[in-house]
Design an enzyme around this catalytic site. Structure first.
Site, PDB file in Angstrom:
ATOM      1  N   CYS A 178      17.185 -15.998  12.211  1.00  0.00           N
ATOM      2  CA  CYS A 178      18.548 -15.643  11.751  1.00  0.00           C
ATOM      3  C   CYS A 178      18.583 -14.769  10.499  1.00  0.00           C
ATOM      4  O   CYS A 178      19.266 -13.740  10.499  1.00  0.00           O
ATOM      5  CB  CYS A 178      19.393 -16.883  11.517  1.00  0.00           C
ATOM      6  SG  CYS A 178      18.900 -18.346  12.402  1.00  0.00           S
ATOM      7  N   ARG A 195       7.165 -23.898  13.383  1.00  0.00           N
ATOM      8  CA  ARG A 195       7.780 -25.097  12.830  1.00  0.00           C
ATOM      9  C   ARG A 195       6.780 -26.234  12.853  1.00  0.00           C
ATOM     10  O   ARG A 195       6.006 -26.362  13.800  1.00  0.00           O
ATOM     11  CB  ARG A 195       9.009 -25.501  13.648  1.00  0.00           C
ATOM     12  CG  ARG A 195      10.091 -24.452  13.588  1.00  0.00           C
ATOM     13  CD  ARG A 195      11.308 -24.906  14.352  1.00  0.00           C
ATOM     14  NE  ARG A 195      12.264 -23.813  14.457  1.00  0.00           N
ATOM     15  CZ  ARG A 195      13.357 -23.847  15.208  1.00  0.00           C
ATOM     16  NH1 ARG A 195      13.623 -24.925  15.913  1.00  0.00           N
ATOM     17  NH2 ARG A 195      14.168 -22.819  15.252  1.00  0.00           N
ATOM     18  N   GLN A 220      11.359 -17.631  20.507  1.00  0.00           N
ATOM     19  CA  GLN A 220      12.730 -17.879  20.961  1.00  0.00           C
ATOM     20  C   GLN A 220      13.291 -16.614  21.587  1.00  0.00           C
ATOM     21  O   GLN A 220      13.028 -15.521  21.096  1.00  0.00           O
ATOM     22  CB  GLN A 220      13.622 -18.234  19.771  1.00  0.00           C
ATOM     23  CG  GLN A 220      13.368 -19.595  19.185  1.00  0.00           C
ATOM     24  CD  GLN A 220      14.368 -19.880  18.077  1.00  0.00           C
ATOM     25  OE1 GLN A 220      14.539 -19.095  17.161  1.00  0.00           O
ATOM     26  NE2 GLN A 220      15.032 -21.012  18.166  1.00  0.00           N
ATOM     27  N   ASP A 264      16.084 -15.171  21.174  1.00  0.00           N
ATOM     28  CA  ASP A 264      17.115 -15.407  20.177  1.00  0.00           C
ATOM     29  C   ASP A 264      18.091 -14.237  20.130  1.00  0.00           C
ATOM     30  O   ASP A 264      17.714 -13.104  20.405  1.00  0.00           O
ATOM     31  CB  ASP A 264      16.406 -15.519  18.815  1.00  0.00           C
ATOM     32  CG  ASP A 264      17.164 -16.377  17.845  1.00  0.00           C
ATOM     33  OD1 ASP A 264      18.262 -16.826  18.185  1.00  0.00           O
ATOM     34  OD2 ASP A 264      16.643 -16.583  16.732  1.00  0.00           O
ATOM     35  N   HIS A 266      21.877 -13.019  17.789  1.00  0.00           N
ATOM     36  CA  HIS A 266      22.982 -13.328  16.889  1.00  0.00           C
ATOM     37  C   HIS A 266      24.095 -12.338  17.147  1.00  0.00           C
ATOM     38  O   HIS A 266      23.851 -11.142  17.214  1.00  0.00           O
ATOM     39  CB  HIS A 266      22.505 -13.295  15.438  1.00  0.00           C
ATOM     40  CG  HIS A 266      21.485 -14.358  15.158  1.00  0.00           C
ATOM     41  ND1 HIS A 266      20.134 -14.141  15.302  1.00  0.00           N
ATOM     42  CD2 HIS A 266      21.631 -15.661  14.831  1.00  0.00           C
ATOM     43  CE1 HIS A 266      19.491 -15.272  15.037  1.00  0.00           C
ATOM     44  NE2 HIS A 266      20.377 -16.218  14.752  1.00  0.00           N
ATOM     45  N   LYS A 272      29.210 -26.088  19.038  1.00  0.00           N
ATOM     46  CA  LYS A 272      28.244 -25.447  19.933  1.00  0.00           C
ATOM     47  C   LYS A 272      28.385 -25.930  21.366  1.00  0.00           C
ATOM     48  O   LYS A 272      28.980 -26.980  21.627  1.00  0.00           O
ATOM     49  CB  LYS A 272      26.818 -25.712  19.450  1.00  0.00           C
ATOM     50  CG  LYS A 272      26.461 -27.191  19.486  1.00  0.00           C
ATOM     51  CD  LYS A 272      24.979 -27.432  19.283  1.00  0.00           C
ATOM     52  CE  LYS A 272      24.684 -28.924  19.241  1.00  0.00           C
ATOM     53  NZ  LYS A 272      23.269 -29.242  19.228  1.00  0.00           N
ATOM     54  N   HIS A 317      24.876 -17.950  16.905  1.00  0.00           N
ATOM     55  CA  HIS A 317      23.451 -17.963  17.288  1.00  0.00           C
ATOM     56  C   HIS A 317      23.408 -18.330  18.754  1.00  0.00           C
ATOM     57  O   HIS A 317      24.143 -19.211  19.178  1.00  0.00           O
ATOM     58  CB  HIS A 317      22.638 -19.061  16.602  1.00  0.00           C
ATOM     59  CG  HIS A 317      22.802 -19.208  15.140  1.00  0.00           C
ATOM     60  ND1 HIS A 317      21.843 -18.801  14.258  1.00  0.00           N
ATOM     61  CD2 HIS A 317      23.784 -19.761  14.396  1.00  0.00           C
ATOM     62  CE1 HIS A 317      22.221 -19.101  13.032  1.00  0.00           C
ATOM     63  NE2 HIS A 317      23.392 -19.686  13.081  1.00  0.00           N
TER      64      HIS A 317
HETATM   65 ZN   LIG Z   1      19.962 -18.153  14.463  1.00  0.00          ZN
END
Ligand SMILES: [Zn+2]
Ligand SMILES: [Zn+2]
Length: 584
Positions: A284, A313, A331, A333, A335, A415, A461
């Protein structure tokens, strides 16, 4: 801040609740039996799970299969003795004296706050510290089975004692139990760690580190094809694809709040030029910096920034599991930065993209939940309201069924979570669409509004597949290693019957390769049947056998991994068939 998906299923319907109570009650009956056989055993915890239950014990030696059989026998007796499950509230002192012989229970009692009501459940002479709920009577345990034993650290902490965990399951009928046991057997055959090795897709090495994956060439093909498809479909949906580094300065993570809220999951910093850099646990902040590197007019929004971003992580070594739970993962991912009036259509488009993407892998059974504002939250109430409404509307317009997890949202926004069901009916958390009212504030994100002033954009996200590692793990088990043609690392193998057919096999090989197919020749001097068997174990979709007859006629004998014999085919017919197979 997208979390790595978890697989627990908070079953909300009546059947799930009954199973929950029955399984938890079976765990009590099991602990009772264990204590009768092993009076010195110390009980830890014994919760129901999505598929059954377990109970952890400290014992002087690991349980054997014979122990399980004896425990199961005593359990059957207890069940037939029809003991009611009785609840009683106790004071802290009473609880401490009841469990004076059970150090793990004492530790649990100590960890509870003073205001908490302590309760115990009894059946027969057995007592457990327990919140319940339970079924009424031991006789209501209809069908159960003890499955296996594994070591498990107390509180999942490798610095605490290793306990012995007995797993079992229970169902409301014998036939449901039988179905489940069959499914477990099938799941074992599909274990992605075993297939991953057998198909030479990936490995994990102590020397590299636990939870870190290396993809072998064949796994690399699957991942490349999946990524190519992902990029195509994201470009079609108006995303901009970016790349960001694996590390970033501590200042970035201070601004984002990760060092405050997420440090436990982050690795220790490295120092470069007297500056501290952290491995990224999330993408992010990088995408935010891309947004912030320019002034944005309302006319430029929405801005959809996507990345196959690899993050790191910390996970306890005890919970690492093949590709499913790892320490480094990529990910899918993205945004989205948008205007208030775009929120609903943006969420809608993420849903369309999600179903389009997942259906390409044959997934079409979903369970969806919408998580709303928790008690502690940041951001403006109207924005929460608008975002939550938009999530609900986007689901409603598509006629999608979903559960509402009231108060289950993150502190920074509501979410949607989507779980897919695989070929065995198992649920896997993949997709998350998460609003964020925190990061736009922290990074002071703005756009120029129609009046020439500054406004805050909405930020979303989202990850659809979740993590590529885990998703490919799910795919391996979903397909039982037999990937569809477009994902198959090797799409066809040419099998010459004798050495004199190798040249012809090579011709077929190069013609198919020119056509864009991934093909190998098995030119080993082995028997044909053995080569076919090998190709079947490798789950190669097409086996092309060439001998004297094929050489003479300019054909190949085509066999599918399913066992279907397609007879002899001209190359042009074969490629047409394979092309159709690619898109079906
Ligand atoms: Zn994010
Ligand atoms: Zn209990």
């Amino acid at each position: 801040m997208l979390d790595h998906g978890s697989v627990d299923d908070h079953g909300s319907n009546a059947v799930e609740q009954l199973r929950h109570r029955m399984r938890h009650s079976t765990a009590h009956v099991m602990a009772d039996a264990v204590l009768r056989l092993f009076p010195e055993a110390k009980m830890a915890i014994g919760p129901p799970t999505q598929d059954g239950f377990y109970y952890d014990f400290e014992v002087s030696r690991p349980f054997t299969p014979e122990d399980l059989a004896s425990i199961q026998r005593i359990m059957l007796e207890t069940i037939s003795e029809t003991h009611p499950f009785l609840r009683e509230e106790v004071t802290r002192e009473e609880a401490l004296s009841l469990f004076s012989n059970q150090p793990y229970k004492l530790e649990i009692i100590d960890s509870l706050s003073d205001t908490e009501t302590l309760s115990i459940y009894k059946h027969g002479n057995f007592i457990d510290l327990c919140q319940g709920p339970h079924i009424e009577n031991t006789q209501d345990i209809t069908a159960f089975k003890l499955l296996n034993v594994a070591g498990a650290y107390w509180r999942g902490d490798e610095k605490r004692p290793m306990l012995q965990r007995i797993y079992g399951t229970a169902f409301e009928s014998q036939s449901y139990l039988d179905d489940h046991l069959n499914k477990l057997e099938e799941a074992e055959k599909r274990d992605h760690r075993i297939l991953g090795r057998q198909l030479d897709l990936f490995t994990i090495h102590e020397e590299i580190g636990p939870g870190l994956i290396v993809w072998h060439p064949k796994g690399g093909v699957i991942r490349t094809k999946l990524e190519d498809y992902w990029r195509d479909i994201h470009y079609k949906h108006g995303y901009k694809i970016v790349y960001s580094p694996h590390i970033g300065r501590s200042q970035l993570w201070e601004t984002s709040g990760h060092l405050d809220f997420y440090q436990d999951s982050m690795y220790a910093p490295v120092e470069v030029d007297e500056q501290q850099y952290y491995l990224k646990p999330m993408n992010c902040p990088f995408h935010i910096m891309i947004y912030r590197s320019d002034l944005h007019s309302y006319r430029e929004l929405p801005l959809r920034i996507a990345e196959l971003g690899t993050v790191y992580r910390y996970e306890r070594s005890g919970v690492l599991h093949g590709l499913m739970r790892v320490r480094g993962f990529t990910q899918d991912d993205a945004h989205i930065f948008c205007l208030p009036e775009q929120v609903e259509s943006e969420v809608g488009d993420v849903l369309s993209l999600t179903f389009e993407l997942l259906e390409a892998f044959g997934f079409n059974d979903y369970s969806i939940s919408l998580s709303t504002r928790p008690e502690k939250y940041v951001g403006d109430l109207d924005m929460w309201e608008h975002a939550t409404q938009s999530l609900g509307n986007a689901l409603d317009t598509r006629d999608l069924e979903y559960d509402i997890d009231a108060g289950g949202g993150a502190f920074y926004g509501p979410k949607i979570d989507i779980k897919i069901r695989d070929a065995l009916g198992r649920a896997w958390q993949c997709t998350t669409v998460q609003f964020d009212f925190n990061l736009p504030e922290r990074f002071d994100l703005t756009f120029q509004n129609a009046e020439g002033g500054r406004s805050r954009p909405y930020m979303v996200h989202r990850a659809i597949l979740g993590s590529l590692e885990r998703f490919i793990g799910v795919l391996i088990e979903h397909y039982a290693g037999a990937f569809p043609l477009w994902l198959s690392p090797v799409q066809a193998v040419v099998i010459p019957i004798a050495d004199r057919h190798i040249d012809y096999a090579e011709q077929i090989h190069s013609q198919l390769e020119q056509h864009g197919f991934r093909v190998e020749v098995d030119s080993r001097s082995e028997r044909m049947n053995l080569k076919i068997r090998h190709a079947q174990l490798q789950k190669i979709p097409y086996m092309l056998i060439v001998g004297d007859k094929e050489l003479e006629q300019g054909t190949t004998s085509v066999r599918l991994r399913s066992g279907t014999d397609m007879g002899s085919m001209l190359l042009a017919d074969l490629t047409r068939h394979m092309d159709e197979d690619l898109t079906s």
